[in-house]
Design a protein around this motif. Structure first.
Motif, PDB file in Angstrom:
ATOM      1  N   VAL A 201     -16.596  45.947  24.835  1.00 42.94           N
ATOM      2  CA  VAL A 201     -17.038  46.149  23.458  1.00 42.94           C
ATOM      3  C   VAL A 201     -18.280  45.303  23.217  1.00 42.94           C
ATOM      4  CG1 VAL A 201     -16.445  45.874  21.021  1.00 42.94           C
ATOM      5  CG2 VAL A 201     -14.690  46.626  22.666  1.00 42.94           C
ATOM      6  N   TRP A 202     -19.415  45.951  23.025  1.00 42.81           N
ATOM      7  CA  TRP A 202     -20.656  45.268  22.642  1.00 42.81           C
ATOM      8  C   TRP A 202     -20.761  45.302  21.117  1.00 42.81           C
ATOM      9  CZ3 TRP A 202     -20.847  46.955  27.692  1.00 42.81           C
ATOM     10  CH2 TRP A 202     -21.649  46.246  28.596  1.00 42.81           C
ATOM     11  N   PRO A 203     -20.919  44.165  20.444  1.00 47.07           N
ATOM     12  CA  PRO A 203     -21.033  44.202  18.984  1.00 47.07           C
ATOM     13  C   PRO A 203     -22.134  45.123  18.476  1.00 47.07           C
ATOM     14  CG  PRO A 203     -20.576  41.969  19.695  1.00 47.07           C
ATOM     15  CD  PRO A 203     -20.788  42.781  20.949  1.00 47.07           C
ATOM     16  N   ARG A 204     -23.314  45.118  19.132  1.00 40.51           N
ATOM     17  CA  ARG A 204     -24.396  45.970  18.622  1.00 40.51           C
ATOM     18  C   ARG A 204     -24.034  47.445  18.740  1.00 40.51           C
ATOM     19  NH1 ARG A 204     -26.706  44.679  23.486  1.00 40.51           N
ATOM     20  NH2 ARG A 204     -27.558  42.754  22.626  1.00 40.51           N
ATOM     21  N   ASP A 205     -23.469  47.837  19.872  1.00 43.82           N
ATOM     22  CA  ASP A 205     -23.076  49.225  20.051  1.00 43.82           C
ATOM     23  C   ASP A 205     -21.984  49.608  19.048  1.00 43.82           C
ATOM     24  OD1 ASP A 205     -24.358  48.204  22.395  1.00 43.82           O
ATOM     25  OD2 ASP A 205     -23.626  49.922  23.537  1.00 43.82           O
ATOM     26  N   ALA A 206     -21.027  48.692  18.873  1.00 45.45           N
ATOM     27  CA  ALA A 206     -19.924  48.961  17.952  1.00 45.45           C
ATOM     28  C   ALA A 206     -20.427  49.123  16.522  1.00 45.45           C
ATOM     29  CB  ALA A 206     -18.899  47.836  18.019  1.00 45.45           C
ATOM     30  N   ALA A 207     -21.497  48.404  16.163  1.00 43.86           N
ATOM     31  CA  ALA A 207     -22.060  48.534  14.820  1.00 43.86           C
ATOM     32  C   ALA A 207     -22.567  49.957  14.587  1.00 43.86           C
ATOM     33  CB  ALA A 207     -23.186  47.521  14.624  1.00 43.86           C
ATOM     34  N   PHE A 208     -23.321  50.486  15.537  1.00 41.21           N
ATOM     35  CA  PHE A 208     -23.829  51.851  15.395  1.00 41.21           C
ATOM     36  C   PHE A 208     -22.691  52.865  15.423  1.00 41.21           C
ATOM     37  CE2 PHE A 208     -27.742  49.705  16.449  1.00 41.21           C
ATOM     38  CZ  PHE A 208     -28.709  50.420  15.759  1.00 41.21           C
ATOM     39  N   CYS A 209     -21.695  52.624  16.263  1.00 42.29           N
ATOM     40  CA  CYS A 209     -20.549  53.524  16.311  1.00 42.29           C
ATOM     41  C   CYS A 209     -19.804  53.524  14.976  1.00 42.29           C
ATOM     42  CB  CYS A 209     -19.609  53.118  17.434  1.00 42.29           C
ATOM     43  SG  CYS A 209     -20.255  53.414  19.093  1.00 42.29           S
ATOM     44  N   ALA A 210     -19.654  52.360  14.367  1.00 35.25           N
ATOM     45  CA  ALA A 210     -18.951  52.273  13.090  1.00 35.25           C
ATOM     46  C   ALA A 210     -19.710  53.044  12.004  1.00 35.25           C
ATOM     47  CB  ALA A 210     -18.780  50.814  12.678  1.00 35.25           C
ATOM     48  N   VAL A 211     -21.030  52.925  11.996  1.00 33.90           N
ATOM     49  CA  VAL A 211     -21.820  53.667  11.007  1.00 33.90           C
ATOM     50  C   VAL A 211     -21.673  55.166  11.234  1.00 33.90           C
ATOM     51  CG1 VAL A 211     -24.130  54.072  10.075  1.00 33.90           C
ATOM     52  CG2 VAL A 211     -23.440  51.763  10.706  1.00 33.90           C
ATOM     53  N   ALA A 212     -21.734  55.576  12.496  1.00 33.12           N
ATOM     54  CA  ALA A 212     -21.565  56.998  12.795  1.00 33.12           C
ATOM     55  C   ALA A 212     -20.189  57.494  12.351  1.00 33.12           C
ATOM     56  CB  ALA A 212     -21.765  57.246  14.291  1.00 33.12           C
ATOM     57  N   LEU A 213     -19.150  56.732  12.642  1.00 35.93           N
ATOM     58  CA  LEU A 213     -17.802  57.122  12.220  1.00 35.93           C
ATOM     59  C   LEU A 213     -17.727  57.256  10.700  1.00 35.93           C
ATOM     60  CD1 LEU A 213     -15.780  54.836  14.655  1.00 35.93           C
ATOM     61  CD2 LEU A 213     -15.675  57.343  14.601  1.00 35.93           C
ATOM     62  N   ALA A 214     -18.344  56.326   9.996  1.00 36.98           N
ATOM     63  CA  ALA A 214     -18.321  56.384   8.533  1.00 36.98           C
ATOM     64  C   ALA A 214     -19.035  57.625   8.015  1.00 36.98           C
ATOM     65  CB  ALA A 214     -18.948  55.124   7.954  1.00 36.98           C
ATOM     66  N   ARG A 215     -20.153  57.976   8.636  1.00 38.70           N
ATOM     67  CA  ARG A 215     -20.951  59.094   8.154  1.00 38.70           C
ATOM     68  C   ARG A 215     -20.315  60.449   8.452  1.00 38.70           C
ATOM     69  NH1 ARG A 215     -23.956  58.343   4.193  1.00 38.70           N
ATOM     70  NH2 ARG A 215     -24.841  60.379   4.729  1.00 38.70           N
ATOM     71  N   ILE A 216     -19.536  60.548   9.528  1.00 36.74           N
ATOM     72  CA  ILE A 216     -18.980  61.845   9.904  1.00 36.74           C
ATOM     73  C   ILE A 216     -17.610  62.098   9.296  1.00 36.74           C
ATOM     74  CG2 ILE A 216     -20.285  61.907  12.058  1.00 36.74           C
ATOM     75  CD1 ILE A 216     -17.783  61.059  13.553  1.00 36.74           C
TER      76      ILE A 216
END
Length: 492
Positions: A201-216
């Motif tokens: 788990v990379w924090p930076r990658d997880a940040a973008f993944c979390a935003v994507a999950l929120a948007r979809i």
């Protein structure tokens, strides 16, 4: 074997190298810089870039070596018949999959993984339908900088960025959704990939993944991811470079990294906004992450008057000076913190810091370092995180020629190894930045290129070789997240 690194002077912006990873961990780390200089006369096909871009690219390239070869570790990742994830295709064994899924055809019909996959599809159905409607009506086809004429070829595969490729982009959305799901399902937070050195788990990658999950449409899952990173955050606001899933343990001795502090604060603000009426509950749940991160950013920048500390960024090498990526992540966090807390002090710090960046990195031409280092795909981070108006759209669009690679994507930076390899995290980030900046046609061209360079199984790889072949790891969660967010911006 400890990770070995070689660093040139930051002011000269020389190329960085990063090799290896934990002892016995298998393939090199996912952001490895290949060594040596290539030497060959032919530059190959630029794909998305026209003849003018070829000329511009040649002015900054060293010779490209088209012999650079990296295997495709896997064409995708799927849940096997036993319910465990397995690598599929590429260097891994083939496996029959249920159509349109990352599930083995032999996986029992009523398995928990099938149920979770079906739930994810149902959660994201409204987003997908909105995307199709918007793309079909041509809402994302406005002309922007770096755009090609309608119907022009934008990749070696001949895909077009005109309004007629709505089906291609919807199919890209489907596969990016499947990629994100399979690297996130039933885990505390998404892992970068499923090959050995990426299964963290990379924090930076997880940040973008979390935003994507929120948007979809998966806001609850986005909040879960952010709450997990909240539990991992150190008291001083920093994060380890990466974590063993389900633990607070780093897998190696990489230095802690500062960009996750700002990016996870930005992701928290995005999740709160996407939650609508439920945003208050999300904000309450993430209050420790917000307050700790904002305090860390304020302290590290002396209230916005100083650049952030030198820290490794997405290039994954040691740094002796603040990078453009670190600066952009810090500003994104400061602005998000001000938005979430309503603090006038935080808002003032963000304004002061923005002026500081304009007078340092901006004055130097928005290069990797304040005083040099060449173009960096980190420039796209500003518009990607909603920091509009700081970067001229023409300057952002110019990255496509400045960092171009033969297959049609881009490299992370001008100082990167000239090996002819396109990196999809940087390419998709540029697409996201352009999409959120309103440069929709240019963004569509990049998305069409990504769609044309998926693996045989439909996943987005980390790298694309000089001749257009996918390589290294597939899928990559960060690329999938960037792709989904860029598509979301077209459908907004």
């Amino acid at each position: 074997m400890q990770r070995r690194q070689r660093q040139a002077t930051a002011a000269a912006g020389a190329a960085r190298e990063a090799r290896g990873g934990p002892a016995g961990a298998g393939p090199p780390s996912r952001r490895r810089l290949l060594r040596g200089a290539g030497a060959v006369a032919g530059l190959g096909v630029l794909g998305a870039l026209g003849a003018g871009a070829v000329a511009a690219g040649r002015s900054t390239w060293s010779a490209v070596d088209p012999r650079t070869e990296i295997p495709l570790h896997a064409g995708t990742v799927a849940v096997g018949a036993d319910g465990e994830r397995v690598l599929v295709g590429g260097c891994a064994p083939d496996l029959a999959l249920s159509p349109g899924t990352r599930l083995a055809a032999a996986l029992p019909e009523h398995s928990p993984a099938r149920d979770r996959a079906a739930e994810f599809v149902a959660r994201t159905a409204a987003w997908r339908e909105r995307l199709r409607a918007r793309l079909t009506e041509g809402g994302g086809s406005a002309t922007g900088v770096g755009s090609s004429p309608a119907g022009a070829e934008v990749s070696a595969a001949g895909t077009s960025s005109s309004a007629g490729d709505a089906d291609l982009l919807v199919d890209l959305a489907d596969t990016a959704l499947a990629d994100l799901w399979v690297l996130d399902d039933d885990l505390p937070a998404p892992v970068a990939g499923w090959t050995a050195n990426w299964r963290y788990v990379w924090p930076r990658d997880a940040a973008f993944c979390a935003v994507a999950l929120a948007r979809i449409g998966a806001v609850d899952r986005a909040a879960d991811v952010l709450a997990h990173l909240q539990d991992l955050q150190q008291a001083d606001g920093w994060f380890e470079a990466r974590y063993v899933p389900g633990t607070d343990r780093a897998p190696d001795r990489r230095a802690p990294q500062f960009d996750g502090t700002g990016l996870l604060l930005w992701a928290s603000a995005e999740a709160v906004a996407a939650a609508g009426a439920g945003g208050g509950a999300v904000a309450d749940r993430l209050a420790p992450l917000v307050t700790t991160s904002l305090a860390a950013l304020h302290h590290a920048t002396s209230g916005g008057t100083a650049l952030p500390p030198a820290s490794p960024d997405y290039w994954e090498v040691r740094e002796g000076a603040a990078t453009l990526w670190g600066a952009g992540a810090t500003l994104a966090g400061l602005r998000a913190g001000a938005e979430l807390t309503g603090s006038t002090g935080a808002e003032e710090s963000a304004k002061v810091f923005a002026h500081l960046l304009e007078g340092t990195f901006g004055r130097g031409g928005w290069q990797r370092y304040r005083d040099g280092g060449g173009a960096d795909s980190a420039l796209a981070l500003f518009d990607a995180t909603g920091l509009h108006g700081m970067i001229d759209p023409a300057r952002l669009g110019a990255l496509r020629s400045e960092l171009s690679r033969p297959a049609g994507g881009i490299a992370p930076g001008a100082a990167w190894k000239q090996d002819g390899i396109s990196w999809t995290p940087s390419t998709s980030l540029l697409g996201l930045g352009l999409a959120r900046a309103g440069e929709h046609r240019a963004a569509r061209e990049i998305l069409s290129w990504l769609a044309a360079h998926r693996t045989e199984q439909g996943s987005l790889p980390e790298k694309v070789l000089h001749d257009g072949r996918p390589a290294q790891v597939a899928p990559l969660a960060w690329t999938a997240a960037n792709t989904l967010l860029a598509l979301d911006a077209l459908a907004a």
